[in-house]
Write a protein that holds these residues in place. Structure first.
Motif, PDB file in Angstrom:
ATOM      1  N   GLN A  27       0.686  -1.137   0.067  1.00 45.63           N
ATOM      2  CA  GLN A  27       0.052  -0.171  -0.546  1.00 45.63           C
ATOM      3  C   GLN A  27       0.434   1.033  -0.417  1.00 45.63           C
ATOM      4  O   GLN A  27       0.710   2.338  -0.443  1.00 45.63           O
ATOM      5  CB  GLN A  27      -1.264  -0.434   0.924  1.00 45.63           C
ATOM      6  N   GLN A  31       0.614   3.749  -3.111  1.00 43.05           N
ATOM      7  CA  GLN A  31      -0.523   5.033  -2.997  1.00 43.05           C
ATOM      8  C   GLN A  31       0.249   6.380  -2.707  1.00 43.05           C
ATOM      9  O   GLN A  31       0.155   7.353  -3.150  1.00 43.05           O
ATOM     10  CB  GLN A  31      -0.906   5.419  -1.233  1.00 43.05           C
ATOM     11  N   ASN A  34       1.447   6.726  -6.890  1.00 40.18           N
ATOM     12  CA  ASN A  34      -0.299   7.732  -7.173  1.00 40.18           C
ATOM     13  C   ASN A  34      -0.145   9.058  -6.633  1.00 40.18           C
ATOM     14  O   ASN A  34      -0.252   9.977  -7.543  1.00 40.18           O
ATOM     15  CB  ASN A  34      -1.358   6.560  -6.833  1.00 40.18           C
ATOM     16  N   SER A 106      -4.468   3.987   6.602  1.00 41.97           N
ATOM     17  CA  SER A 106      -5.682   3.443   5.595  1.00 41.97           C
ATOM     18  C   SER A 106      -6.365   1.861   6.609  1.00 41.97           C
ATOM     19  O   SER A 106      -7.145   1.271   6.087  1.00 41.97           O
ATOM     20  CB  SER A 106      -4.935   2.660   4.800  1.00 41.97           C
ATOM     21  N   PRO A 129      -8.081   2.535   0.597  1.00 43.73           N
ATOM     22  CA  PRO A 129      -8.570   1.461  -1.030  1.00 43.73           C
ATOM     23  C   PRO A 129      -9.184   0.290  -0.063  1.00 43.73           C
ATOM     24  O   PRO A 129      -8.265  -0.330   0.828  1.00 43.73           O
ATOM     25  CB  PRO A 129      -6.872   1.612  -1.024  1.00 43.73           C
ATOM     26  N   GLY A 133      -2.098  -3.317  -3.054  1.00 43.97           N
ATOM     27  CA  GLY A 133      -1.864  -1.926  -3.670  1.00 43.97           C
ATOM     28  C   GLY A 133      -1.384  -2.089  -4.983  1.00 43.97           C
ATOM     29  O   GLY A 133      -1.270  -1.018  -5.458  1.00 43.97           O
ATOM     30  N   VAL A 136      -4.272  -0.976  -6.660  1.00 45.33           N
ATOM     31  CA  VAL A 136      -4.567   0.419  -6.275  1.00 45.33           C
ATOM     32  C   VAL A 136      -3.956   1.216  -7.616  1.00 45.33           C
ATOM     33  O   VAL A 136      -4.037   2.477  -8.367  1.00 45.33           O
ATOM     34  CB  VAL A 136      -4.260   0.715  -5.251  1.00 45.33           C
ATOM     35  N   ARG A 137      -2.345   1.099  -8.033  1.00 48.75           N
ATOM     36  CA  ARG A 137      -1.322   1.510  -8.307  1.00 48.75           C
ATOM     37  C   ARG A 137      -2.079   1.468 -10.189  1.00 48.75           C
ATOM     38  O   ARG A 137      -2.044   1.922 -11.435  1.00 48.75           O
ATOM     39  CB  ARG A 137       0.221   0.365  -8.649  1.00 48.75           C
ATOM     40  N   TYR A 140      -4.884   2.980 -11.092  1.00 48.15           N
ATOM     41  CA  TYR A 140      -4.461   4.114 -11.602  1.00 48.15           C
ATOM     42  C   TYR A 140      -3.998   4.819 -12.565  1.00 48.15           C
ATOM     43  O   TYR A 140      -4.127   6.194 -13.438  1.00 48.15           O
ATOM     44  CB  TYR A 140      -3.212   5.143 -10.281  1.00 48.15           C
ATOM     45  N   THR A 171      -4.837  10.030  -4.530  1.00 49.46           N
ATOM     46  CA  THR A 171      -4.406   7.974  -4.953  1.00 49.46           C
ATOM     47  C   THR A 171      -5.496   7.430  -6.528  1.00 49.46           C
ATOM     48  O   THR A 171      -5.134   6.337  -6.275  1.00 49.46           O
ATOM     49  CB  THR A 171      -4.681   7.211  -3.540  1.00 49.46           C
TER      50      THR A 171
END
Length: 330
Positions: A27, A31, A34, A106, A129, A133, A136-137, A140, A171
């Protein structure tokens, strides 16, 4: 239900502020990159000379010790494992926290259970989120994001929510939508979901089904495909289309069999067990057990990990995943 999307959020509250992301795991890495790519002033606080230090530098991030990052930051976003946050905060972060700073997370565990206790003159916020992770990336970079949660435990400056939403937007979460919650609700529901369904419940259900077929004389490999391998296919359908959409995509035989037999497996006794799991979370029983476990350096957890690796389903599954090209040798 209060949801926030890109159009609802301005990032003005972040202007002129430095965000220190403490920790560079899955994460932390996603994060921080981002937010930096969105234009936020981000620094990384990790143990000097460690793997995370080197990785963050390779990624082009500004890296410093946890203490130096805490000194420099206006917003301290703590993304360390739950079990070490209290010690790191008290020893390496708290001495450098200034009035008006924001302490961000988080996951609400350490705040909700009073393990970390910032002063009354700082904000305490969370944006979380709802996904790993890597996702998340990846989302994005694809121009979208994954859903998330946002919460404010303490608003000392009057703009704590705007700060948390600004970080969530940078993010990428507000592209999918961010749901407002509380530290209590996020922590207790997150722990329950992990223990009763997502991690604990589903692995026990899968293994019990596998063992039932093997004990009845069926090939372990066939049992693995039917009780484990295909779980992802069904979960993906539910994720994309809900229960109703999943039922439409499977055969009528599967639908009828599932609807008429599911309560034979997930009985009232199982639901009562779930209530006990939730009660242990709410009354602090799990918190104490987890603290006791960490006091022994995770001795019991290490034993359980080793035993899990020796389960027949793991041995068979590893062989099959490699045979199918799904798992590579380490």
């Amino acid at each position: 239900m209060k949801m926030y999307y890109d159009a609802d959020v301005e990032t003005d509250a972040l202007e002129g502020k430095t965000i220190a992301v403490i920790g560079y795991g899955s994460q932390g890495r996603a994060q921080s990159r981002n937010m930096a790519d969105s234009g936020a002033d981000v620094i990384i606080g990790v143990r000097e000379g460690g793997k995370s230090w080197d990785l963050a530098k390779e990624d082009g991030m500004t890296v410093m010790s946890i203490e130096d990052a805490a000194k420099k930051a206006d917003i301290i976003h703590i993304l360390l494992p739950d079990e070490i946050q209290e010690k790191v905060y008290n020893e390496q972060i708290a001495p450098y926290v200034e009035s008006g700073n924001t302490i961000s997370f988080s996951h609400g565990y350490n705040i909700h259970f009073d393990l970390i206790k910032p002063g009354e003159d700082v904000n305490i916020v969370m944006f979380a989120p709802k996904g790993p992770g890597s996702m998340v990336r990846r989302t994005y970079e694809e121009g979208f994001g994954i859903p998330g949660l946002v919460a404010v435990e303490q608003d000392a400056t009057g703009d704590a929510l705007q700060i948390a939403l600004g970080m969530a937007k940078d993010t990428g979460l507000t592209k999918a939508g961010v749901l407002e919650t509380t530290f209590k609700e996020e922590t207790e529901t997150d722990l329950f979901g992990e223990q009763a369904v997502l991690c604990g419940g589903i692995t026990e259900l899968i293994n019990s089904g596998f063992q039932t077929l093997v004990e009845a004389g069926y090939q372990p490999e066939i049992a693995y495909f039917e009780t484990c391998h295909e779980v992802k296919l069904i979960v993906d359908l539910i994720y994309e289309k809900g229960f109703e959409g999943m039922w439409k995509d499977v055969s009528n035989t599967a639908e009828y069999g599932g609807l008429t037999r599911r309560e034979t497996v997930i009985t009232q006794e199982a639901k009562d067990g779930m209530k006990k799991v939730l009660q242990d979370i709410q009354d602090g029983t799990f918190k104490k057990q987890w603290a006791d476990e960490n006091a022994t350096d995770g001795a019991n957890l290490k034993e359980m990990r080793e035993a899990e690796g020796q389960e027949t389903i793991e041995i068979v599954g590893t062989r099959l995943r490699k045979a199918c090209g799904l798992q590579k040798d380490d």
